[in-house]
Enzyme design. Structure first.
Site, mmCIF file in Angstrom:
data_model
loop_
_atom_site.group_PDB
_atom_site.id
_atom_site.type_symbol
_atom_site.label_atom_id
_atom_site.label_comp_id
_atom_site.label_asym_id
_atom_site.label_seq_id
_atom_site.Cartn_x
_atom_site.Cartn_y
_atom_site.Cartn_z
ATOM 1 C CG HIS A 187 -1.721 -1.178 1.475
ATOM 2 N ND1 HIS A 187 -1.644 -1.931 2.618
ATOM 3 C CD2 HIS A 187 -2.635 -1.799 0.689
ATOM 4 C CE1 HIS A 187 -2.494 -2.944 2.545
ATOM 5 N NE2 HIS A 187 -3.096 -2.900 1.377
ATOM 6 C CE LYS A 225 -3.207 -10.117 10.175
ATOM 7 N NZ LYS A 225 -4.594 -9.705 10.223
HETATM 8 N N1 MSP Z 1 -10.207 -2.231 -2.684
HETATM 9 C C1 MSP Z 1 -9.541 -2.698 -3.825
HETATM 10 C C2 MSP Z 1 -9.180 -1.566 -4.754
HETATM 11 C C3 MSP Z 1 -10.352 -0.747 -5.225
HETATM 12 S S1 MSP Z 1 -9.836 0.598 -6.196
HETATM 13 C C4 MSP Z 1 -11.237 1.199 -6.807
HETATM 14 C C5 MSP Z 1 -8.249 -3.414 -3.423
HETATM 15 N N2 MSP Z 1 -7.760 -3.095 -2.234
HETATM 16 S S2 MSP Z 1 -6.394 -3.699 -1.604
HETATM 17 O O1 MSP Z 1 -6.345 -3.235 -0.246
HETATM 18 O O2 MSP Z 1 -6.323 -5.106 -1.797
HETATM 19 O O3 MSP Z 1 -5.260 -2.977 -2.350
HETATM 20 C C6 MSP Z 1 -4.657 -3.487 -3.507
HETATM 21 C C7 MSP Z 1 -3.544 -2.561 -3.876
HETATM 22 O O4 MSP Z 1 -2.599 -2.450 -2.788
HETATM 23 C C8 MSP Z 1 -2.669 -3.009 -5.038
HETATM 24 O O5 MSP Z 1 -3.226 -2.739 -6.285
HETATM 25 C C9 MSP Z 1 -1.431 -2.182 -4.757
HETATM 26 O O6 MSP Z 1 -1.684 -0.846 -5.032
HETATM 27 C C10 MSP Z 1 -1.283 -2.368 -3.278
HETATM 28 N N3 MSP Z 1 -0.583 -3.605 -2.956
HETATM 29 C C11 MSP Z 1 -1.032 -4.586 -2.106
HETATM 30 N N4 MSP Z 1 -0.061 -5.532 -1.995
HETATM 31 C C12 MSP Z 1 0.994 -5.211 -2.763
HETATM 32 C C13 MSP Z 1 2.297 -5.744 -2.929
HETATM 33 N N5 MSP Z 1 2.708 -6.844 -2.342
HETATM 34 N N6 MSP Z 1 3.143 -5.066 -3.722
HETATM 35 C C14 MSP Z 1 2.807 -3.882 -4.310
HETATM 36 N N7 MSP Z 1 1.610 -3.349 -4.144
HETATM 37 C C15 MSP Z 1 0.600 -4.063 -3.538
HETATM 38 O O7 MSP Z 1 -7.762 -4.191 -4.205
#
Ligand code: MSP
Length: 643
Positions: A22, A299
């Protein structure tokens, strides 16, 4: 007319705390936002949280609270994290906000009225435990991945969005706009999806199955599918359907996401926007995944890396620099604390930190701390240095709009490294000895000051705090970060006679502390005893030895560094009180040290160990397992120099 720029991050699910993934996307969006501001654009930067859907209900149940209490808590954690990472977002949206609910219902009604939403029966594989349908692809050995049980075939009536109607339009649009989805590998992935028949999208869930959602405006027995709800946040935040902000920023919107949510952003969203009668977004910027030990962050394996564990130990700008320098936008990258420490010590402490402190120290020494005039006209070496700076400016301007963060940083560091070599070649200390060389010395120091100023501006989107510190110490008037790159890329805009100040080291050297609690660390190899036959170091001139400032001191206070087996924090009187972190905890009890006479290296560059600054080093001799501290035969006054 001022150009505009609108950047978004995904809105994060509130079923987990913020982690490095994130943080990366949000820092990327922050750098893009700051960079566009710097080049004079009017910008808008959006992030937020996605709070509906069954995942959230499940997480709330696990936490033993109702969904509203749960989403308020986790959304708050995201909101509180971003200022700590210096994120400059203009707005933080939540899908439970009443105005978002209104916009989702407005768009649903609009698309329904135009005939692109219809009611139909859906037949599929349903897991009773999860209370949801699964696609064949999601199953593991034909069973539910969570419950390990076979699924039942079930029929349900739902509302569907005619996504298939827009399939060929979308394909043609992507073909005609090569950087609509970038980098290219993700554009190709979306085109590959689109070559298969596209099904319509089920956009409702019956209330009896899921009540935590936005009710459909045309049928209150249903709530909205979470993706249809979530994607719309990008227009809600601009005050859609009314308002000047929407007209101003929608035409220049850029979304930033990771590859995991390519399909909803690359296919669902453009077709929803089209059906709602809005123009498509400008770019979808897609990056890869951060992995831990080459695997997925998890996790249950304790491999979740949280930025807020790392930042207090290694520093915010060091963390921001690391993630942007290390990951090639679009590709996966492996996170390791060793790599972070390595980058901090080499790129930041050694290269940039050292250049800046040398430049200021020489300005203080040779020009009474004031910006000198340009003296002699530039020679070949000066011209090469300036050309390198121009190249760094050119590359930054070219690479950042297309997310080439690591390339821009490489170009900036080439400039830093050339400047360090320039100092070594020119040897200002030699010029300073000869009054006839004053003009040359002035040009050299002025060039270095100007170079540091341009570097500070170039790194400001990446490392805003460091840039501000540098510009401040160079005497550049505030507000430093509003300087426009286009004007400021010019050589020679410092004002002659402006006082500069040296300040603390920008980046003290650090040691690895295993602060990324989750990440399992490799076992450290035991420190090797130096083999007896190892050649002694080369002889050094006495002049060089004299540069080491050794002082007699008395330990005033000693305590263990929490969570460290090896380190003690000492306060040593060496004529002034110094905090020194020493690796002697395994051989010396803190209470035995107070009052002891020790020898301290007083002019070492400061270093950070387990987050504590050390301003010196206590000398000791290792003999097998034993470690003997160096001392004096009889007590001497603290601060006396060893010679
Ligand atoms: N809620 C949806 C997004 C809706 S947008 C209209 C979602 N949320 S999420 O909490 O799962 O967030 C996904 C996003 O978090 C990824 O697209 C990226 O931006 C970030 N990441 C989560 N894990 C990640 C990694 N391990 N590496 C890089 N970014 C990643 O999907």
């Amino acid at each position: 007319m001022t150009s505009r720029y609108y950047i978004t991050t995904p809105i994060y699910y509130v079923n987990a705390e913020p982690h490095i993934g994130h943080a990366y996307t949000t820092i990327v969006a922050d750098v893009m936002n700051r960079f566009h501001k710097l080049i004079g654009c009017k910008t808008y930067f959006l992030t937020g949280t996605d709070e509906h859907g069954d995942k959230i209900v499940q997480a709330a149940q696990e936490a033993g609270v109702d969904p509203k209490t749960y989403v308020d808590r986790i959304s708050g954690m995201f909101r509180d994290t971003w200022p700590k990472l210096n994120i400059s977002n203009d707005y933080f949206i939540r899908t439970t906000d009443p105005d978002h609910i209104r916009v989702v219902q407005y768009i649903l009604q609009k698309v329904y009225d135009s005939g692109d939403i219809y009611f139909s029966k859906y037949k599929g594989l349903y897991c009773v435990g999860c209370e949801r349908f699964y696609t064949e692809r999601e199953l593991v050995d034909g069973k539910c991945p969570d419950h390990d049980k076979p699924l039942v075939e079930r029929e349900e009536a739902n509302y569907f969005f005619r996504m298939s109607k827009y399939q060929s339009w979308l394909m043609e649009y992507i073909e005609a706009n090569p950087d609509f989805i970038r980098p290219e590998r993700y554009r190709n992935e979306v085109l590959a999806f689109l070559r298969e028949p596209l099904e319509d999208l089920c956009i409702s869930r019956p209330v009896e199955r899921l009540s935590w959602g936005i009710p459909l405006p045309f049928d209150d027995r249903y709530v909205t599918y979470v993706w249809f709800d979530a994607l719309i946040n990008y227009v809600t935040a601009l005050g859609y359907p009314d308002g000047a902000k929407f007209d101003e920023f929608w035409p220049v919107v850029e979304h930033t996401i990771a590859k995991d949510i390519l399909k909803p952003h690359g296919i669902y969203w453009p077709t929803i926007i089209k059906a709602a009668g809005l123009p498509p977004y400008r770019h979808l910027n897609v990056h890869g995944y951060w992995k831990i030990n080459e695997g997925k962050m998890s996790k249950s394996h304790g491999t979740v890396v949280r930025p807020l564990d790392l930042v207090p130990v290694y520093g915010l700008d060091a963390f921001r620099y690391f993630v942007l320098r290390e990951m090639v936008f679009g590709l996966d990258s492996n996170f390791s604390e060793d790599a972070l420490v390595q980058r901090i010590n080499s790129d930041l402490a050694n290269d940039l930190g050292n250049l800046f402190s040398r430049t200021l120290a020489m300005t203080l020494k040779y020009f009474d701390g004031k910006v000198p005039p340009f003296g002699d006209p530039p020679d070949e070496m000066d011209r090469e240095l300036i050309a390198q700076v121009e190249e760094a400016v050119r590359q930054t301007l070219e690479e950042l709009p297309r997310l080439g963060f690591h390339k821009a940083l490489i170009a900036i560091w080439e400039c830093v490294n050339r400047a360090n070599k320039y100092i070594d070649h020119v040897g200002p200390w030699t010029l300073a000895k000869d009054p006839a060389q004053l003009g040359h010395l002035q040009t050299v120091i002025r060039n270095l000051l100007e170079l540091n100023r341009v570097v500070a501006v170039l790194i400001s989107p990446f490392m805003p705090e460091t840039a501000e510190k540098m510009l401040d110490r160079l005497g550049v008037p505030k507000p430093a970060l509003e300087i426009r790159l286009s004007e400021d890329g010019r050589w020679g805009s410092l004002r002659e006679g402006t006082p500069v100040s040296k300040g603390e080291a920008l980046f003290p050297r650090v040691e690895k502390t295993d602060a990324a609690a989750g990440a399992p660390q490799k076992e450290k190899a035991p420190a090797k005893e130096k083999p007896a036959e190892e050649a002694p170091p080369e002889p050094i001139p006495f002049e060089l030895f004299k540069q080491v400032d050794l002082r007699a001191g008395i330990v005033k206070h000693a305590e263990r560094v929490p969570k460290s087996k090896k380190l003690l924090r000492l306060l040593v009187d060496i004529g002034e009180e110094r905090q020194v972190v020493a690796g002697i905890a395994q051989t010396h009890a803190p209470e035995d040290l107070v009052g002891k006479q020790v020898i301290v290296v007083a002019n070492l560059q400061p270093a950070k160990l387990m987050g504590i600054e050390s301003h010196g080093m206590v000398l000791a001799v290792r003999d097998g397992e034993a470690l003997q501290l160096l001392t004096t035969q009889k007590p001497v006054t603290p601060g006396r120099r060893v010679s």
